[in-house]
Design an enzyme around this catalytic site. Structure first.
Site, short mmCIF file in Angstrom:
data_model
loop_
_atom_site.label_atom_id
_atom_site.label_comp_id
_atom_site.label_asym_id
_atom_site.label_seq_id
_atom_site.Cartn_x
_atom_site.Cartn_y
_atom_site.Cartn_z
N ASP A 173 0.81 -1.23 0.00
CA ASP A 173 0.00 0.00 0.00
C ASP A 173 0.84 1.27 0.00
OD1 ASP A 173 -2.21 -1.68 0.11
OD2 ASP A 173 -2.24 -1.67 2.30
N GLY A 211 -4.61 -4.30 -3.84
CA GLY A 211 -5.58 -3.26 -4.18
C GLY A 211 -4.77 -2.04 -4.57
N HIS A 212 -4.70 -1.76 -5.86
CA HIS A 212 -3.87 -0.65 -6.36
C HIS A 212 -4.78 0.48 -6.84
CE1 HIS A 212 -0.26 -3.57 -7.15
NE2 HIS A 212 -0.69 -3.57 -5.91
P1 GDP Z 1 -0.81 0.31 -3.54
O1 GDP Z 1 -1.40 -0.97 -3.06
O2 GDP Z 1 0.66 0.39 -3.28
O3 GDP Z 1 -1.14 0.62 -4.97
O4 GDP Z 1 -1.47 1.47 -2.66
P2 GDP Z 1 -3.03 1.61 -2.29
O5 GDP Z 1 -3.77 2.03 -3.48
O6 GDP Z 1 -3.51 0.38 -1.57
O7 GDP Z 1 -2.96 2.72 -1.17
C1 GDP Z 1 -2.45 3.98 -1.44
C2 GDP Z 1 -3.54 5.03 -1.12
O8 GDP Z 1 -2.97 6.30 -1.03
C3 GDP Z 1 -4.60 5.13 -2.21
O9 GDP Z 1 -5.83 5.50 -1.62
C4 GDP Z 1 -4.07 6.27 -3.10
O10 GDP Z 1 -5.10 6.93 -3.82
C5 GDP Z 1 -3.47 7.16 -2.05
N1 GDP Z 1 -2.32 7.96 -2.49
C6 GDP Z 1 -1.32 7.63 -3.35
N2 GDP Z 1 -0.37 8.61 -3.37
C7 GDP Z 1 -0.79 9.55 -2.51
C8 GDP Z 1 -0.24 10.79 -2.07
O11 GDP Z 1 0.84 11.21 -2.46
N3 GDP Z 1 -0.95 11.49 -1.13
C9 GDP Z 1 -2.15 11.06 -0.64
N4 GDP Z 1 -2.77 11.80 0.26
N5 GDP Z 1 -2.69 9.89 -1.04
C10 GDP Z 1 -2.02 9.15 -1.94
P1 IMO Z 2 -0.97 -4.23 -2.20
O1 IMO Z 2 -0.52 -4.80 -3.52
C1 IMO Z 2 -0.95 -4.61 2.15
C2 IMO Z 2 -1.16 -8.67 3.78
C3 IMO Z 2 -2.42 -9.07 4.50
C4 IMO Z 2 -1.86 -10.05 5.51
C5 IMO Z 2 -0.75 -10.75 4.71
C6 IMO Z 2 -1.17 -12.09 4.11
O2 IMO Z 2 -2.26 -3.51 -2.29
O3 IMO Z 2 0.12 -3.44 -1.58
P2 IMO Z 2 -2.70 -12.76 2.03
O4 IMO Z 2 -4.14 -12.45 1.73
O5 IMO Z 2 -1.76 -12.24 1.00
O6 IMO Z 2 -2.46 -14.18 2.36
O7 IMO Z 2 -2.40 -11.93 3.40
O8 IMO Z 2 -0.39 -9.85 3.68
N1 IMO Z 2 -1.38 -8.15 2.39
C7 IMO Z 2 -1.27 -6.86 2.06
N2 IMO Z 2 -1.02 -5.78 2.81
N3 IMO Z 2 -1.08 -4.49 0.80
C8 IMO Z 2 -1.30 -5.57 0.03
O9 IMO Z 2 -1.30 -5.52 -1.32
C9 IMO Z 2 -1.45 -6.83 0.66
N4 IMO Z 2 -1.68 -8.09 0.21
C10 IMO Z 2 -1.62 -8.88 1.29
O10 IMO Z 2 -3.04 -7.97 5.13
O11 IMO Z 2 -1.25 -9.37 6.56
MG MG Z 3 -2.96 -1.63 -1.82
#
Ligand code: GDP
Ligand code: IMO
Ligand code: MG
Length: 422
Positions: free
Chosen positions: A13, A40-41
């Site tokens: 994340d 979840g991207h």
């Molecule tokens: P990922 O799994 O690495 O793709 O990241 P996620 O999408 O799960 O979580 C990142 C969250 O931060 C999302 O809600 C993005 O929209 C948000 N985000 C990304 N870059 C920034 C930033 O520079 N500032 C803020 N406030 N939010 C951001």
């Molecule tokens: P992105 O790509 C953050 C964590 C889960 C749990 C552990 C194992 O969005 O960064 P799993 O379902 O993979 O067997 O869970 O890994 N986890 C993540 N945490 N971002 C993710 O993906 C994750 N995918 C799995 O919360 O601790």
């Molecule tokens: Mg994510």
């Protein structure tokens, strides 16, 4: 030729989706190499938010081809829902999505077993998407692969065999209801018909593309500290998000990789269980969660929040070979009077030389902090490095120096436009 690997450098994340979307413009192909719908991207275009779980984050840029490699575990229903959602929003899939024939398929029993595991003593806080049990079957050589969807006779044989075995386990060990094999057969035969058009020999496709001078961005899911080998085991995922996983996850050799790019959040978060040395419990952590909207993009769970950990990042840089990074969510720190950065770990009164990955040690370490002044001003509208407050620049130089990488992108908000390139 440019083949770059983009890795999450902490516990996931970090903002990979946003940065793949920004960098994707410069690549011909974006390929996912591991994980599944546990990811979840998030990408925000104008005011519309897209959360992608399986399809590479390059799909939102016209003309970019998207590949799902053999290292990914695919939930067919989740995939079809995502294609449908994106098509409804006007994104086209004509000659744009390529799915490896060797990727493994998530079956209903994987999700059931995942949820049973989460109810017992071995709970890790998984996303419940069946990821671990699917990789177990893969390594146990019992898995069902994308290519099996094309051969109805083989598919039926494998599904009947696997469901019979899992039903025995569900009934005899867990005292749970058995799954209906006829329903599973019907669903998976139908998935085959819908997915067939995307099935590709991915190693050949990608290596030919490289030979033709095309550029590829490999999009990691999760993060380095969730890596099955190098993460905080057993509180990890079941795949290899680190850069090394990219080669085996798509079938491109290490000699073709030209760079590794890290995505680094300007503080730290983690979802699920496991050690987290710089975690902020109580009000401070709650505030960071509120400012950063730190709730899981897949499960909606609140993310645990804490200070930036430069000692962890040094380790992440080492195992991934990270050269340059994007620092994300810098705007989230704007309310703080003071910002702490962990620069070292102490264990039993001694400063550690190397990052410990064993839970027992990580739970006992004492983080050593340096306190830096905050900037106390909104930076989300700033687009040039020169215009950042001096305290923000000092924070960036400090974390870059103590983590040992060069910063080339700074993200100051979720939108595409809220980006500073150096
Ligand atoms: P990922 O799994 O690495 O793709 O990241 P996620 O999408 O799960 O979580 C990142 C969250 O931060 C999302 O809600 C993005 O929209 C948000 N985000 C990304 N870059 C920034 C930033 O520079 N500032 C803020 N406030 N939010 C951001
Ligand atoms: P992105 O790509 C953050 C964590 C889960 C749990 C552990 C194992 O969005 O960064 P799993 O379902 O993979 O067997 O869970 O890994 N986890 C993540 N945490 N971002 C993710 O993906 C994750 N995918 C799995 O919360 O601790
Ligand atoms: Mg994510």
């Amino acid at each position: 030729m440019s083949v770059s690997v983009l890795v999450g450098s902490q516990w996931g994340d970090e903002g990979k989706g946003k940065i793949v979307d920004i960098l994707g413009e410069r690549f011909d192909i974006v390929a996912r190499y591991q994980g599944g719908a546990n990811a979840g991207h998030t990408i925000v275009i104008e005011d519309q938010q897209f959360i992608l779980h399986l399809i590479p984050s390059g799909i939102l840029r016209d003309g970019i081809k998207c590949v799902i490699g053999n290292g990914v575990v695919i939930d067919p229903q989740a995939l079809l829902d995502e294609i449908d959602f994106l098509q409804k929003h006007g994104f086209n899939f004509n000659d744009r999505l390529f799915i490896s024939h060797n990727a493994h398929i998530i079956m209903p029993y994987h999700k059931v077993i995942d949820s049973i595991n989460e109810s017992g003593d071995n709970k890790v806080g998984s996303t419940g998407r069946g990821i671990g049990p699917c990789y177990i079957d893969k390594f146990d050589r019992k898995g069902i692969r994308v290519v099996d969807l094309l051969d109805k006779v083989e598919l039926e044989r494998k599904i009947r065999r696997n469901v019979a075995e899992k039903n025995e386990i569900l009934k005899k060990i867990y005292n749970k209801e058995e799954l209906d094999v006829e329903v599973i057969l019907k669903d998976y035969l139908a998935f085959g018909n819908l997915i067939a058009q995307y099935i590709t020999d991915v190693p050949t496709f990608l290596n030919n593309a490289i030979n033709d001078g095309k550029s590829i961005l490999m999009e990691g899911a999760q993060g380095a500290l969730l890596d099955i080998d190098h993460g905080t085991y057993p509180f990890v995922t079941s795949s290899s998000p680190t850069s090394g996983g990219a080669c085996s996850g798509v079938g491109v050799p290490p000699t073709k990789i030209s760079s590794v790019f890290g995505i680094v959040k300007s503080y730290t978060t983690r979802v699920g269980l496991g050690p987290f040395p710089t975690e902020l419990l109580g009000e401070e952590g709650d505030e960071l969660r509120k400012w950063g909207a730190e709730f899981g993009a897949t499960t909606g769970r609140p993310r645990r929040c804490g200070w930036y950990d430069a000692f962890l990042l040094k380790y992440s840089r080492m195992i991934n070979g990270i050269e340059r990074v994007a620092i994300t969510k810098l705007d989230v720190l704007s309310n703080l009077d003071e910002i702490k950065v962990c620069i070292a770990y102490e264990l039993d009164g001694k400063t550690l030389e190397a990052f410990p990955t064993t839970v027992n040690q990580l739970e006992r370490i004492k983080p050593i902090y340096k306190i830096l002044p905050g900037w106390k001003t909104d930076i989300s509208h700033i687009r040039k490095y020169e215009d950042l407050p001096i305290e923000t620049k000092n924070y960036l130089s400090f974390i870059s120096e103590h983590s040992g990488f060069e910063i080339s992108i700074i993200s100051v908000g979720p939108k595409r436009s809220q980006t500073i390139e150096l």
